[in-house]
Design a protein around this motif. Structure first.
Motif, PDB file in Angstrom:
ATOM      1  N   THR A 125       0.842  -1.195   0.000  1.00  0.00           N
ATOM      2  CA  THR A 125       0.000   0.000   0.000  1.00  0.00           C
ATOM      3  C   THR A 125       0.885   1.255   0.000  1.00  0.00           C
ATOM      4  OG1 THR A 125      -0.145   0.003   2.424  1.00  0.00           O
ATOM      5  CG2 THR A 125      -1.912  -1.120   1.210  1.00  0.00           C
ATOM      6  N   GLN A 126       2.167   1.043  -0.267  1.00  0.00           N
ATOM      7  CA  GLN A 126       3.113   2.156  -0.333  1.00  0.00           C
ATOM      8  C   GLN A 126       2.660   3.181  -1.355  1.00  0.00           C
ATOM      9  OE1 GLN A 126       7.023   0.967  -1.650  1.00  0.00           O
ATOM     10  NE2 GLN A 126       7.470   3.006  -2.466  1.00  0.00           N
ATOM     11  N   PRO A 127       2.600   4.454  -0.989  1.00  0.00           N
ATOM     12  CA  PRO A 127       2.265   5.475  -1.994  1.00  0.00           C
ATOM     13  C   PRO A 127       3.446   5.726  -2.920  1.00  0.00           C
ATOM     14  CG  PRO A 127       2.722   6.517   0.126  1.00  0.00           C
ATOM     15  CD  PRO A 127       2.755   5.030   0.362  1.00  0.00           C
ATOM     16  N   PHE A 128       3.164   5.859  -4.203  1.00  0.00           N
ATOM     17  CA  PHE A 128       4.177   6.216  -5.181  1.00  0.00           C
ATOM     18  C   PHE A 128       3.904   7.644  -5.632  1.00  0.00           C
ATOM     19  CE2 PHE A 128       3.892   1.619  -5.318  1.00  0.00           C
ATOM     20  CZ  PHE A 128       5.222   1.223  -5.356  1.00  0.00           C
ATOM     21  N   ASN A 129       4.918   8.474  -5.612  1.00  0.00           N
ATOM     22  CA  ASN A 129       4.746   9.886  -5.937  1.00  0.00           C
ATOM     23  C   ASN A 129       4.410  10.114  -7.400  1.00  0.00           C
ATOM     24  OD1 ASN A 129       5.251  10.914  -3.301  1.00  0.00           O
ATOM     25  ND2 ASN A 129       7.439  10.596  -3.619  1.00  0.00           N
ATOM     26  N   ASP A 174      -5.574 -11.812  -5.987  1.00  0.00           N
ATOM     27  CA  ASP A 174      -5.748 -11.694  -4.527  1.00  0.00           C
ATOM     28  C   ASP A 174      -5.279 -10.332  -4.027  1.00  0.00           C
ATOM     29  OD1 ASP A 174      -6.747 -14.265  -4.414  1.00  0.00           O
ATOM     30  OD2 ASP A 174      -4.846 -15.172  -3.776  1.00  0.00           O
ATOM     31  N   ASN A 175      -4.145  -9.868  -4.516  1.00  0.00           N
ATOM     32  CA  ASN A 175      -3.606  -8.589  -4.056  1.00  0.00           C
ATOM     33  C   ASN A 175      -4.461  -7.414  -4.524  1.00  0.00           C
ATOM     34  OD1 ASN A 175      -1.476  -9.730  -2.667  1.00  0.00           O
ATOM     35  ND2 ASN A 175      -0.063  -9.584  -4.390  1.00  0.00           N
ATOM     36  N   SER A 176      -5.023  -7.529  -5.719  1.00  0.00           N
ATOM     37  CA  SER A 176      -5.932  -6.495  -6.208  1.00  0.00           C
ATOM     38  C   SER A 176      -7.159  -6.406  -5.305  1.00  0.00           C
ATOM     39  CB  SER A 176      -6.348  -6.797  -7.647  1.00  0.00           C
ATOM     40  OG  SER A 176      -7.371  -5.931  -8.083  1.00  0.00           O
ATOM     41  N   GLU A 177      -7.755  -7.562  -5.002  1.00  0.00           N
ATOM     42  CA  GLU A 177      -8.920  -7.578  -4.117  1.00  0.00           C
ATOM     43  C   GLU A 177      -8.571  -7.026  -2.736  1.00  0.00           C
ATOM     44  OE1 GLU A 177      -9.895 -11.705  -4.325  1.00  0.00           O
ATOM     45  OE2 GLU A 177     -11.251 -11.450  -6.044  1.00  0.00           O
ATOM     46  N   LYS A 178      -7.409  -7.399  -2.239  1.00  0.00           N
ATOM     47  CA  LYS A 178      -6.952  -6.925  -0.933  1.00  0.00           C
ATOM     48  C   LYS A 178      -6.775  -5.414  -0.933  1.00  0.00           C
ATOM     49  CE  LYS A 178      -3.332  -7.968   2.482  1.00  0.00           C
ATOM     50  NZ  LYS A 178      -2.098  -8.775   2.725  1.00  0.00           N
ATOM     51  N   SER A 179      -6.247  -4.882  -2.027  1.00  0.00           N
ATOM     52  CA  SER A 179      -6.032  -3.429  -2.112  1.00  0.00           C
ATOM     53  C   SER A 179      -7.350  -2.665  -2.085  1.00  0.00           C
ATOM     54  CB  SER A 179      -5.243  -3.085  -3.381  1.00  0.00           C
ATOM     55  OG  SER A 179      -6.045  -3.119  -4.553  1.00  0.00           O
ATOM     56  N   LEU A 181     -10.222  -3.735  -0.675  1.00  0.00           N
ATOM     57  CA  LEU A 181     -10.794  -3.838   0.667  1.00  0.00           C
ATOM     58  C   LEU A 181     -10.103  -2.870   1.624  1.00  0.00           C
ATOM     59  CD1 LEU A 181     -11.217  -7.715   1.024  1.00  0.00           C
ATOM     60  CD2 LEU A 181     -13.048  -6.020   0.860  1.00  0.00           C
ATOM     61  N   SER A 182      -8.782  -2.806   1.554  1.00  0.00           N
ATOM     62  CA  SER A 182      -8.061  -1.899   2.455  1.00  0.00           C
ATOM     63  C   SER A 182      -8.297  -0.437   2.080  1.00  0.00           C
ATOM     64  CB  SER A 182      -6.564  -2.224   2.445  1.00  0.00           C
ATOM     65  OG  SER A 182      -5.982  -1.939   1.198  1.00  0.00           O
ATOM     66  N   LYS A 183      -8.453  -0.167   0.787  1.00  0.00           N
ATOM     67  CA  LYS A 183      -8.776   1.191   0.339  1.00  0.00           C
ATOM     68  C   LYS A 183     -10.088   1.646   0.951  1.00  0.00           C
ATOM     69  CE  LYS A 183      -9.921   3.714  -3.946  1.00  0.00           C
ATOM     70  NZ  LYS A 183     -11.355   3.941  -3.711  1.00  0.00           N
ATOM     71  N   LEU A 184     -11.078   0.765   0.913  1.00  0.00           N
ATOM     72  CA  LEU A 184     -12.386   1.086   1.484  1.00  0.00           C
ATOM     73  C   LEU A 184     -12.300   1.258   2.996  1.00  0.00           C
ATOM     74  CD1 LEU A 184     -15.450   1.384   0.923  1.00  0.00           C
ATOM     75  CD2 LEU A 184     -15.645  -1.083   1.282  1.00  0.00           C
ATOM     76  N   GLU A 189      -6.741   6.793  -1.167  1.00  0.00           N
ATOM     77  CA  GLU A 189      -6.949   6.960  -2.602  1.00  0.00           C
ATOM     78  C   GLU A 189      -5.678   6.677  -3.390  1.00  0.00           C
ATOM     79  OE1 GLU A 189      -9.755   7.442  -4.210  1.00  0.00           O
ATOM     80  OE2 GLU A 189     -10.903   7.469  -2.347  1.00  0.00           O
ATOM     81  N   HIS A 190      -4.816   5.842  -2.854  1.00  0.00           N
ATOM     82  CA  HIS A 190      -3.586   5.521  -3.571  1.00  0.00           C
ATOM     83  C   HIS A 190      -3.294   4.021  -3.501  1.00  0.00           C
ATOM     84  CE1 HIS A 190      -1.263   4.892   0.159  1.00  0.00           C
ATOM     85  NE2 HIS A 190      -1.876   5.964   0.631  1.00  0.00           N
TER      86      HIS A 190
END
Length: 205
Positions: A125-129, A174-179, A181-184, A189-190
């Motif tokens: 979930t690291q933000p990329f600039n 799996d990682n897309s789905e996880k992202s 869920l955690s976004k929600l 928003e990143h």
């Protein structure tokens, strides 16, 4: 009396060359037409709308748009994107004269499609600039290059390249789905990809 099955037709619109070459590498894996062909530069929202309307006029049942969010974070670009999303996303457009209905869906990647590629290797979930930071992380992990020569020829198909260099498609799902869920849950928003939703939709038809 036998009824003839109605064939679902799907068009997938990408915003730039990365989407074009990735979708091309999925031929035989997903049964969707990449239409229209994508120029070798990022498209404007006006051009994206024109393409959506063309696919509606062509009678596609489903029109899926792959969206890079890195240039839609603020200002006029964001306003134009949100206007377009409000107009089309999850909407069924009817052409009564043609007797067709087209469901339009947007699938976002933040910052860009490369986050979906990265999810083949790891979750973050690291933000990329910016998108260059994300591309450099992929380069470090699997020698990915965001160049025309690499995308069109050197990688021998992006889907194959990701798997051949240690990536895993199921892990990416799996990682897309996880992202998402955690976004929600976190209200962030990143660093997310809606490609899992895209594949669930396109592969069931």
């Amino acid at each position: 009396m036998r009824t003839r099955a109605i064939r679902t037709t799907i068009a997938v619109i990408g915003e730039g060359p990365t989407e074009k070459y990735y979708l091309k590498s999925l031929e035989g894996i997903i049964h969707a037409q990449v239409k229209p062909m994508i120029p070798n530069h990022a498209t404007s929202m006006l051009e994206l709308e024109r393409r959506i309307e063309q696919c509606i006029d062509d009678g596609y049942n489903m029109i899926f748009c792959l969206i890079d969010m890195d240039n839609k974070k603020e200002g006029r670009n964001r306003e134009n994107y949100l206007r377009l999303k409000t107009k089309y996303h999850q909407k069924t457009i009817t052409r009564k004269r043609q007797g067709t209905e087209s469901l339009v869906r947007f699938f976002e990647n933040e910052r860009c499609l490369e986050i979906w590629f990265l999810f083949h290797f790891k979750y973050t979930t690291q933000p990329f600039n910016n998108s260059n930071e994300l591309t450099k992380e992929l380069e470090r992990i699997c020698n990915y290059e965001k160049t025309e020569d690499f995308l069109s020829r050197k990688c021998k198909g992006l889907h194959h390249f990701l798997l051949a260099n240690g990536g895993n498609f199921d892990k990416a799902i799996d990682n897309s789905e996880k992202s998402l869920l955690s976004k929600l849950k976190e209200g962030r928003e990143h660093t997310y990809s809606e490609m899992a939703d895209f594949f669930h939709e396109v592969m069931k038809n």
